[in-house]
Design a protein around this motif. Structure first.
Motif, mmCIF file in Angstrom:
data_model
loop_
_atom_site.group_PDB
_atom_site.id
_atom_site.type_symbol
_atom_site.label_atom_id
_atom_site.label_comp_id
_atom_site.label_asym_id
_atom_site.label_seq_id
_atom_site.Cartn_x
_atom_site.Cartn_y
_atom_site.Cartn_z
ATOM 1 N N VAL A 170 0.962 3.906 -3.470
ATOM 2 C CA VAL A 170 0.520 5.411 -2.925
ATOM 3 C C VAL A 170 1.549 6.375 -3.263
ATOM 4 O O VAL A 170 1.014 7.521 -3.681
ATOM 5 C CB VAL A 170 -0.082 5.932 -1.570
ATOM 6 N N ASN A 203 -7.101 12.210 -9.598
ATOM 7 C CA ASN A 203 -6.384 11.477 -8.432
ATOM 8 C C ASN A 203 -6.408 12.759 -7.142
ATOM 9 O O ASN A 203 -6.419 11.196 -6.051
ATOM 10 C CB ASN A 203 -5.930 10.757 -8.512
ATOM 11 N N LEU A 219 -9.092 10.380 -4.807
ATOM 12 C CA LEU A 219 -7.901 9.245 -4.027
ATOM 13 C C LEU A 219 -7.408 9.500 -3.403
ATOM 14 O O LEU A 219 -7.894 8.323 -2.450
ATOM 15 C CB LEU A 219 -7.756 8.506 -5.368
ATOM 16 N N LEU A 220 -6.372 10.473 -3.597
ATOM 17 C CA LEU A 220 -5.490 10.501 -2.480
ATOM 18 C C LEU A 220 -6.038 10.912 -0.980
ATOM 19 O O LEU A 220 -5.828 10.421 -0.570
ATOM 20 C CB LEU A 220 -4.257 11.457 -2.638
ATOM 21 N N ARG A 268 0.682 -1.442 -0.005
ATOM 22 C CA ARG A 268 -0.674 -0.294 -0.242
ATOM 23 C C ARG A 268 0.610 1.375 0.039
ATOM 24 O O ARG A 268 0.817 2.373 -0.595
ATOM 25 C CB ARG A 268 -1.057 0.242 1.295
ATOM 26 N N SER A 269 1.644 1.522 0.594
ATOM 27 C CA SER A 269 3.038 2.844 0.940
ATOM 28 C C SER A 269 3.125 2.757 -0.494
ATOM 29 O O SER A 269 3.491 3.984 -0.572
ATOM 30 C CB SER A 269 3.467 2.320 2.090
ATOM 31 N N VAL A 279 1.641 5.104 5.567
ATOM 32 C CA VAL A 279 1.129 5.376 4.761
ATOM 33 C C VAL A 279 0.556 7.146 4.873
ATOM 34 O O VAL A 279 1.019 7.845 3.744
ATOM 35 C CB VAL A 279 -0.086 3.761 4.505
ATOM 36 N N ARG A 280 -0.054 7.141 5.816
ATOM 37 C CA ARG A 280 -0.680 8.724 5.973
ATOM 38 C C ARG A 280 0.436 9.849 6.066
ATOM 39 O O ARG A 280 0.636 10.271 5.350
ATOM 40 C CB ARG A 280 -1.402 8.900 7.280
ATOM 41 N N SER A 282 -8.720 10.439 -0.051
ATOM 42 C CA SER A 282 -9.303 9.192 0.100
ATOM 43 C C SER A 282 -8.694 8.381 1.011
ATOM 44 O O SER A 282 -8.850 7.277 2.275
ATOM 45 C CB SER A 282 -10.556 8.969 -0.633
ATOM 46 N N ALA A 283 -7.382 8.192 0.500
ATOM 47 C CA ALA A 283 -6.693 7.035 0.713
ATOM 48 C C ALA A 283 -5.438 7.278 2.101
ATOM 49 O O ALA A 283 -5.560 6.517 2.982
ATOM 50 C CB ALA A 283 -5.916 6.297 0.157
ATOM 51 N N ILE A 290 1.457 10.032 2.486
ATOM 52 C CA ILE A 290 0.873 11.473 1.819
ATOM 53 C C ILE A 290 1.420 12.321 2.474
ATOM 54 O O ILE A 290 0.821 12.987 1.624
ATOM 55 C CB ILE A 290 -0.108 10.487 2.242
ATOM 56 N N ALA A 315 -6.117 4.919 5.718
ATOM 57 C CA ALA A 315 -5.602 4.347 6.243
ATOM 58 C C ALA A 315 -5.044 4.146 7.630
ATOM 59 O O ALA A 315 -4.899 5.206 8.411
ATOM 60 C CB ALA A 315 -4.387 5.015 5.531
#
Length: 149
Positions: free
Chosen positions: A7, A24, A27-28, A3-4, A40-41, A30-31, A44, A35
């Motif tokens: 992203v 996107n 989407l970004l 996932r990382s 991951v957060r 939302s991810a 981002i 997350a």
């Protein structure tokens, strides 16, 4: 890990193409909001700093979501969000408006590093603007901080 990596690949592609970025961004975000993994957060948030530098007009409507990360449960996410926002604001890539209260709340964060970074931000912000902008933001700041939101 997958996932990382996905992203990060998405973010890199978004830095290259404005049209791809615009398509996107939702989407970004939302991810980011969905997350479970703090890594991951954090990734981002850092990528959003690059996107905000490259595509300021596209990312500006999404900035309240970025400020919301200053209240994330993970200290690394909060630290990265504060670092990125400090850089963007002090370099005039993002205009600080009503969200200055979110930065002020970092002065009372549970983590001492976040508190120190927030103090440094306000010191630098005051010097950069000669206090004028901070003075103009004071009514909104006081109103928001006293309302308990």
């Amino acid at each position: 890990l997958v996932r990382s990596s996905a992203v990060l690949a998405l973010c890199k592609l978004m830095c290259v193409s404005g049209a791809f970025c615009e398509e996107n961004l939702q989407l970004l975000f939302s991810a980011m909001m969905g997350a479970r993994e703090a890594g991951v957060r954090s990734n981002i948030v850092v990528a959003l700093g690059d996107l905000a530098f490259r595509w300021t007009n596209l990312t500006e409507p999404w900035m309240p979501h970025m400020y919301a990360l200053l209240r994330d449960e993970d200290v690394h996410v909060r630290t990265n969000a504060l670092t990125v926002l400090t850089h963007l604001i002090l370099n005039d890539m993002v205009k600080v408006r009503g969200q200055v209260s979110e930065l002020a709340l970092c002065l009372d964060d549970s983590d001492e590093r976040v508190q120190d970074m927030a103090r440094l931000f306000f010191s630098e912000f005051r010097l950069k603007q000669q206090g004028a902008l901070l003075y103009n933001l004071l009514p909104d700041l006081v109103s928001r901080l006293t309302s308990g939101d």
